[in-house]
Write an enzyme that holds these catalytic residues in place. Sequence first.
Site, PDB file in Angstrom:
ATOM      1  N   HIS A 163      -2.578   2.620  -7.131  1.00  0.00           N
ATOM      2  CA  HIS A 163      -3.246   1.316  -7.157  1.00  0.00           C
ATOM      3  C   HIS A 163      -4.418   1.324  -8.139  1.00  0.00           C
ATOM      4  O   HIS A 163      -4.970   2.384  -8.446  1.00  0.00           O
ATOM      5  CB  HIS A 163      -3.805   0.975  -5.772  1.00  0.00           C
ATOM      6  CG  HIS A 163      -2.782   0.553  -4.762  1.00  0.00           C
ATOM      7  ND1 HIS A 163      -2.745   1.075  -3.476  1.00  0.00           N
ATOM      8  CD2 HIS A 163      -1.778  -0.366  -4.838  1.00  0.00           C
ATOM      9  CE1 HIS A 163      -1.758   0.495  -2.795  1.00  0.00           C
ATOM     10  NE2 HIS A 163      -1.150  -0.370  -3.600  1.00  0.00           N
ATOM     11  N   CYS A 250      -8.746   1.902   1.499  1.00  0.00           N
ATOM     12  CA  CYS A 250      -7.501   1.387   2.105  1.00  0.00           C
ATOM     13  C   CYS A 250      -7.646   1.106   3.595  1.00  0.00           C
ATOM     14  O   CYS A 250      -6.912   0.292   4.145  1.00  0.00           O
ATOM     15  CB  CYS A 250      -6.367   2.393   1.942  1.00  0.00           C
ATOM     16  SG  CYS A 250      -6.067   2.918   0.266  1.00  0.00           S
TER      17      CYS A 250
HETATM   18  N1  GLY Z   1       1.363   5.038   1.628  1.00  0.00           N
HETATM   19  C1  GLY Z   1       0.607   3.988   1.051  1.00  0.00           C
HETATM   20  C2  GLY Z   1       1.448   3.144   0.195  1.00  0.00           C
HETATM   21  O1  GLY Z   1       2.321   3.682  -0.498  1.00  0.00           O
HETATM   22  O2  GLY Z   1       1.309   1.951   0.143  1.00  0.00           O
END
Ligand code: GLY
Length: 261
Positions: A163, A250
């Site tokens: 991300h 997150c």
């Molecule tokens: N395990 C976090 C994701 O891949 O979104």
Amino acid sequence: MNRSLHAIVRSPSPSMESCELTHVDREPIDMARVAQQHGRYVELLRELGCQVVELAAQPGLPDGVFVEDPAIVLDELAVITRPGAPSRRPETASIMEALRPYRPLFEIASPGTLDGGDVIVSGQTIYVGLSSRSNQAGIDQLAEIVGPHGYEVRGVELTGCLHLKSAACAIGNDRLLVQREWIDPAQFEAKRIVETDPAEIGAANVVWLGDDLIYPSEFPVTAERLRQQGFRVHCLEYDELAKAEGAVTCCSLLIRGQGKS
Ligand code: GLY
């Protein structure tokens, strides 16, 4: 203290070992350590003045602990995303209900995809990572939703990580912590840049709470750089949660300011 700050969190799912993985290898996850590390994270949010809204663990949502991805919260509104990984789309329903008391809600629709982890709000600029999870249709829809509120949305390139917030995070309205190995900081023109230590891969992800930062304990050199920037850096162990390809941002969805207008 951040008395007007709410944080939505969700307890880790017992099915976490089936989580999505893109850039890390699958390895056994010690759920007792996950619970301990997540518990300390939630405790720290409270110590720093957050009013924490805790959602129950969902056995059917392996990645459900990573509540940042199903939504984007701005002062004026919240956007329920359409996560890029189909397995994560069922996470949005409960997040939508949790956010409803706080903000008017908008939604990203097919064919758009967008993960909250790809979105950095930096003042009136919203950067969106052109990752494997977020596409141009999602970015265009976000721009239509937030444009009337004076935000400019910009897509940015990244490489080697899941991300945008793996590679860079806001540590102020005009300042970013950036890992140059995964993103070219020149894309954040007009913003002040603090770089991670090049030997500390994964060190750009940080929870910014005003003068306080929540930060993984495994990056001491970058932590010291952040202290030199004037922050109080609150370090915690996060290595077990990181096996599920999560990072500290997150695990919470931050709602700054009061209820909806
Ligand atoms: N395990 C976090 C994701 O891949 O979104």
